[in-house]
Scaffold this motif. Structure first.
Motif, mmCIF file in Angstrom:
data_model
loop_
_atom_site.group_PDB
_atom_site.id
_atom_site.type_symbol
_atom_site.label_atom_id
_atom_site.label_comp_id
_atom_site.label_asym_id
_atom_site.label_seq_id
_atom_site.Cartn_x
_atom_site.Cartn_y
_atom_site.Cartn_z
ATOM 1 N N ARG A 15 105.469 41.474 36.135
ATOM 2 C CA ARG A 15 106.202 42.441 35.333
ATOM 3 C C ARG A 15 105.606 43.756 34.816
ATOM 4 N N SER A 50 101.619 46.835 36.412
ATOM 5 C CA SER A 50 102.092 45.403 36.502
ATOM 6 C C SER A 50 101.346 44.920 35.158
ATOM 7 N N GLU A 106 105.408 37.925 32.328
ATOM 8 C CA GLU A 106 104.939 37.369 33.501
ATOM 9 C C GLU A 106 104.059 38.428 34.328
ATOM 10 N N SER A 124 106.676 46.627 29.745
ATOM 11 C CA SER A 124 107.690 45.702 28.955
ATOM 12 C C SER A 124 106.906 44.716 27.913
#
Length: 393
Positions: free
Chosen positions: A203, A255, A200, A207
């Protein structure tokens, strides 16, 4: 004509390909980093040679490494505190645990044999260059080069890669023989894979480290989507491999959307890099801070900056307008490095042209609202061609 196609050997597909550059399996990650920076090649082959007990050593290509492997290695939890120590690790830590991504083949191997190996999981086929033994003059010239960037010569023989793209390009040159499938849609052919990696937009990029590593292994990419599943762009291992090891700091602090912009644009504004630095300080990643931040910020950065929303060079737009379907069935994301997309109704030949033109091994499949349906890869395409070649035998 079909008989002629089946008569082609691997050597015919390797004409004009440059010799591989290589590293020894005893090299370190730092050696790989140095070799990649001093070469125009995206990948460096890794070789294991046994010089004991025989007149000629037994040499085998055991894998390949690129900048993405090094970046993912530096982003592992155990390496964050000391990147310099991580660079001293043996090169074997960069190689996948599952063997078989690189396979040796003879120049006389058939086209069908090459396709079968790729469908079994081989990314690259290692082929001896069919030009005879390397001359003494050529060998002496190569010996003067740095061992980290010299073309591979084992027992007087040079080698080259044969890739999935090479095979697809070769089949495309004879696409007329596959008229019965070339104009069929990828949906009708059943080659849209619904298994793909995605993250996403907001995110943390960290990750997606495992997904980036796996997509590199699978020769695909990581989709960057919004909360509704709309494809905003991608984190492409191909583009990431064009960065240097310092991008590891961005991976650990930005991000997914901001990392995507970082990769596409070759960096971020100075004020954003200051935020990257502040976040490294916040996480106490002093090793990465000292190793990768080129220009330390002057003075202290207030703690309030840690809580600020990181400025985003790219902002996802609404589904209308930017993400509307292209009338040519080749809609693309309007960014500097664009995600290549098609639709379920796109023909096989159209998707092949997109992938070949943009030098990618995959094309994203989206609906009219830009929601991600799946992905089509060269391996998916080769499955269809393999079935049709079988019928020609």
């Amino acid at each position: 004509m079909a008989v002629r196609l089946l008569a082609y050997e691997v050597a015919d597909l390797c004409l004009g390909k440059p010799p591989l550059r290589s590293l020894s399996s005893s090299a370190t990650v730092a050696d790989a980093l140095s070799a990649l920076k001093s070469s125009d090649d995206s990948f460096i082959s890794v070789w294991s040679c046994d010089h004991s007990g025989s007149l000629e050593c037994e040499c085998v290509c055991v894998g390949k490494v690129c900048m993405v492997d090094i970046i993912c290695h530096l982003c592992r939890d155990e390496n964050l505190s000391s990147p310099s120590l991580a660079l001293k690790s043996p090169i074997s830590v960069l190689l996948p645990e599952v063997k078989g991504s690189v396979r040796h083949v003879k120049p006389s191997s058939s086209l069908l044999e090459a396709i079968d190996l790729i469908l079994e999981g081989a990314q690259n086929l290692v082929v001896p260059i069919k030009s005879g033994s390397t001359s003494n003059t050529r060998r002496k010239q190569l010996q003067k080069l740095s061992s980290s960037i010299a073309p591979t010569i084992h027992n007087g023989q040079e080698f080259c890669w044969l890739t999935q793209e090479d095979v697809i390009r070769f089949l495309f040159s004879s696409i007329g023989l596959f008229s019965q499938i070339a104009t069929l849609s990828i949906d009708a052919l059943g080659i849209i894979s619904t298994e793909f990696f995605a993250v996403e937009y907001h995110r943390p990029a960290s990750s997606a480290i495992k997904a980036i590593s796996c997509s590199l292994l699978n020769q695909t990419s990581v989709a960057v989507v919004d909360e509704d599943g709309t494809l905003v762009g991608e984190i492409s291992p191909f583009l990431l491999s064009c960065c240097d090891e310092k991008v590891a700091a961005a991976v650990m602090t930005l991000s997914a959307g901001d990392l995507m912009a970082y990769i596409d644009c070759g960096g971020l504004p100075e004020e954003v890099m200051k935020v990257v630095e502040s976040r490294l300080k916040e996480r106490n990643l002093k090793g990465m801070l000292n190793e990768f931040m080129i220009s330390p910020c002057d003075g202290d950065i207030s703690n309030s900056s840690y809580d600020e929303e990181l400025p985003s060079p790219t902002t996802p737009l609404s589904r209308s307008g930017r993400y509307s379907r292209s009338s040519s069935h080749s809609a693309r994301m309007l960014r500097q490095a664009e995600a290549i997309v098609c639709h379920p109704g796109s023909s096989l030949v159209a998707v092949m042209i997109q992938a070949i033109t943009h030098r990618v091994n995959y094309v994203w499949v989206i609906e009219d609202d830009c929601s991600v349906v799946g992905i089509v890869t060269f391996a998916n395409m080769l499955e269809v061609f393999r079935e049709n070649l079988e019928c020609m035998i």
